[in-house]
Scaffold this active site. Structure first.
Site, PDB file in Angstrom:
ATOM      1  N   TRP A 103       0.839  -1.212   0.000  1.00 27.20           N
ATOM      2  CA  TRP A 103       0.000   0.000   0.000  1.00 27.20           C
ATOM      3  C   TRP A 103       0.863   1.247   0.000  1.00 27.20           C
ATOM      4  CZ3 TRP A 103      -4.312  -1.266  -1.903  1.00 27.20           C
ATOM      5  CH2 TRP A 103      -4.937  -2.464  -1.571  1.00 27.20           C
ATOM      6  N   ASP A 171      -2.081   6.619   6.250  1.00 23.23           N
ATOM      7  CA  ASP A 171      -3.074   5.671   5.755  1.00 23.23           C
ATOM      8  C   ASP A 171      -3.360   4.715   6.908  1.00 23.23           C
ATOM      9  OD1 ASP A 171      -4.528   3.637   4.617  1.00 23.23           O
ATOM     10  OD2 ASP A 171      -3.081   3.175   3.027  1.00 23.23           O
ATOM     11  N   LYS A 195     -12.240  -2.172   6.371  1.00 27.48           N
ATOM     12  CA  LYS A 195     -11.455  -3.048   7.239  1.00 27.48           C
ATOM     13  C   LYS A 195     -11.971  -2.961   8.675  1.00 27.48           C
ATOM     14  CE  LYS A 195      -8.632  -3.538   3.637  1.00 27.48           C
ATOM     15  NZ  LYS A 195      -7.863  -2.564   2.894  1.00 27.48           N
TER      16      LYS A 195
HETATM   17  C1  LIG Z   1      -7.201  -2.061   1.761  1.00 32.78           C
HETATM   18  C2  LIG Z   1      -6.182  -0.997   1.910  1.00 32.78           C
HETATM   19  C3  LIG Z   1      -6.074   0.068   0.992  1.00 32.78           C
HETATM   20  C4  LIG Z   1      -6.931   0.163  -0.242  1.00 32.78           C
HETATM   21  O1  LIG Z   1      -8.191   0.578   0.089  1.00 32.78           O
HETATM   22  P1  LIG Z   1      -9.296   0.825  -1.020  1.00 32.78           P
HETATM   23  O2  LIG Z   1     -10.398   1.441  -0.201  1.00 32.78           O
HETATM   24  O3  LIG Z   1      -9.651  -0.498  -1.614  1.00 32.78           O
HETATM   25  O4  LIG Z   1      -8.750   1.765  -2.035  1.00 32.78           O
HETATM   26  C5  LIG Z   1      -5.125   1.033   1.232  1.00 32.78           C
HETATM   27  N1  LIG Z   1      -4.317   0.969   2.304  1.00 32.78           N
HETATM   28  C6  LIG Z   1      -4.391  -0.030   3.206  1.00 32.78           C
HETATM   29  C7  LIG Z   1      -3.476  -0.030   4.377  1.00 32.78           C
HETATM   30  C8  LIG Z   1      -5.325  -1.043   3.034  1.00 32.78           C
HETATM   31  O5  LIG Z   1      -5.400  -2.047   3.922  1.00 32.78           O
END
Ligand SMILES: *Cc1c(COP(=O)(O)O)cnc(C)c1O
Length: 360
Positions: A103, A171, A195
């Site tokens: 990511w 993030d 998540k």
């Molecule tokens: C799942 C995830 C993403 C991507 O998220 P989307 O909403 O599918 O764009 C980005 N960063 C992390 C840490 C993730 O676990």
């Protein structure tokens, strides 16, 4: 009674049963309106109450001060990889990025399209199996970007680097709300909901006012943080139902006693699982450095890929699903977000113990 499995999928992921039941109970007639929340105008009083309550829950649970704006956007965390540099990275400026996995790598790729992104630290040398310490930070950077929990590699920050006066952009897609933390160093926090916070379809963005003031003008309307902040995330039609589910999920977190209580359960789950792995080092191999282990996504290997296949199949038969590791890492991944009950991890650990005994 409906069948309910222990769902260890990494995302979209398990939601608290009371949050789902509340949605079921309110589904056809939302608060006496004679309509479903799915059918209600995003400008109605009924929806507005949900919108405001969701923001209030985010603010209260994270202990945000009034200078943080809370936005509900679309495009996933992946769009934030681009929106952050698009809004903040000007000519002649640069941003620092810490690369801790897939990511982060994607975030760096987008930032490099839009400006000068510098990699201040990386754990790529060891397959992202640790969180790098002492990043080589540029005090003139516009921000430092990091991924707090690496959903695929199974690592997590347990202490954030001291970035001085440079704001952190994080993030937090896979571990926001997993425990209390000091928000002060953070200029922007973003997280896809699917998540640890709700269903797919909404991305939470928390932006401090001084960062918002620094955002560039002249961007396409919908890609500008200013648009969404000015219109309270109601410039256009937002993902009303996803936001409603975030409300239900965060109301449940609050009912559990807030983030301190949630953290205590999360630590119990993680300690139980890693404890078993460490007591059977011949059979279970956890590749992640101990001080970087994730309490949200634990990854480990069994002695052979054949055994891993059997393990996943037998666990599935016992109603424990979603345990296959990411294709880039292999092995087993146990995602145990806030909504995974302690009993789920207890059941899994019992199964792991007997599986190891049988196949040792
Ligand atoms: C799942 C995830 C993403 C991507 O998220 P989307 O909403 O599918 O764009 C980005 N960063 C992390 C840490 C993730 O676990």
């Amino acid at each position: 009674m409906h069948k309910r499995v222990f769902n260890f999928y990494p995302g979209p992921a398990t939601l608290p049963l009371p949050a789902l039941e509340r949605a079921r109970d309110e589904f056809l007639d939302f608060q006496g309106t004679g309509m479903s929340i799915l059918e209600t105008s995003h400008r109605s009083k009924g929806y507005d109450a949900v919108h405001q309550e969701t923001k209030a829950l985010v603010k209260e649970l994270l202990g945000l001060t009034d200078d943080y704006h809370i936005l509900f956007l679309q495009g996933g965390a992946s769009l934030q990889f681009a929106m952050v540099p698009m809004n903040l990275l000007g000519e002649g400026q640069s941003a620092d990025y810490i690369n801790t996995g897939s990511w982060s790598t994607k975030a760096i790729k987008e930032a490099k399209i839009l400006g000068d992104a510098r990699v201040a630290a990386s754990s790529e040398d060891k397959n992202f199996q640790y969180i790098p310490k002492n990043p080589d930070l540029d005090p003139a950077a516009v921000y430092v970007h990091l991924t707090t929990n690496n959903t695929i590699a199974g690592t997590q920050y347990h202490a954030f680097p001291d970035t001085g006066n440079v704001p952190i952009v994080a993030d937090m897609s896979s571990d926001i709300f997993w425990r209390p933390f000091d928000v002060k160093p953070f200029g922007i926090i973003y997280a896809g909901a699917q998540k640890n916070m709700g269903p797919a379809g909404v991305t939470l963005v928390i932006i401090r006012d001084d960062m918002l003031q620094k955002c560039k003008s002249g961007l396409p309307t919908l890609l500008s943080y200013g648009t969404h902040a000015k219109k309270d995330s109601l410039f256009n039609t937002g993902p009303c139902f996803a936001i409603y589910m975030v409300r239900n999920t965060l109301a449940w977190v609050k009912e559990q006693g807030g983030l301190a209580a949630i953290e205590a359960i999360n630590r119990k789950k993680g300690d139980l699982l890693y404890g078993l792995i460490d007591s059977n080092p011949e059979f279970f191999r956890a590749p992640v450095a101990k001080d970087s282990r994730s309490y949200m996504n634990a990854v480990f290997r069994l002695p052979t890929e054949e055994l891993e296949k059997t393990f996943i199949a037998e666990a599935t038969d016992l109603d424990m699903i979603g345990l296959k590791g990411h294709r880039s890492v292999g092995g087993i991944r146990v995602s145990m977000y806030n909504a995974m009950p302690l009993q789920g991890v207890e059941k899994l650990v019992d199964f792991m113990e007997s599986f190891a005994r049988k196949h040792a």
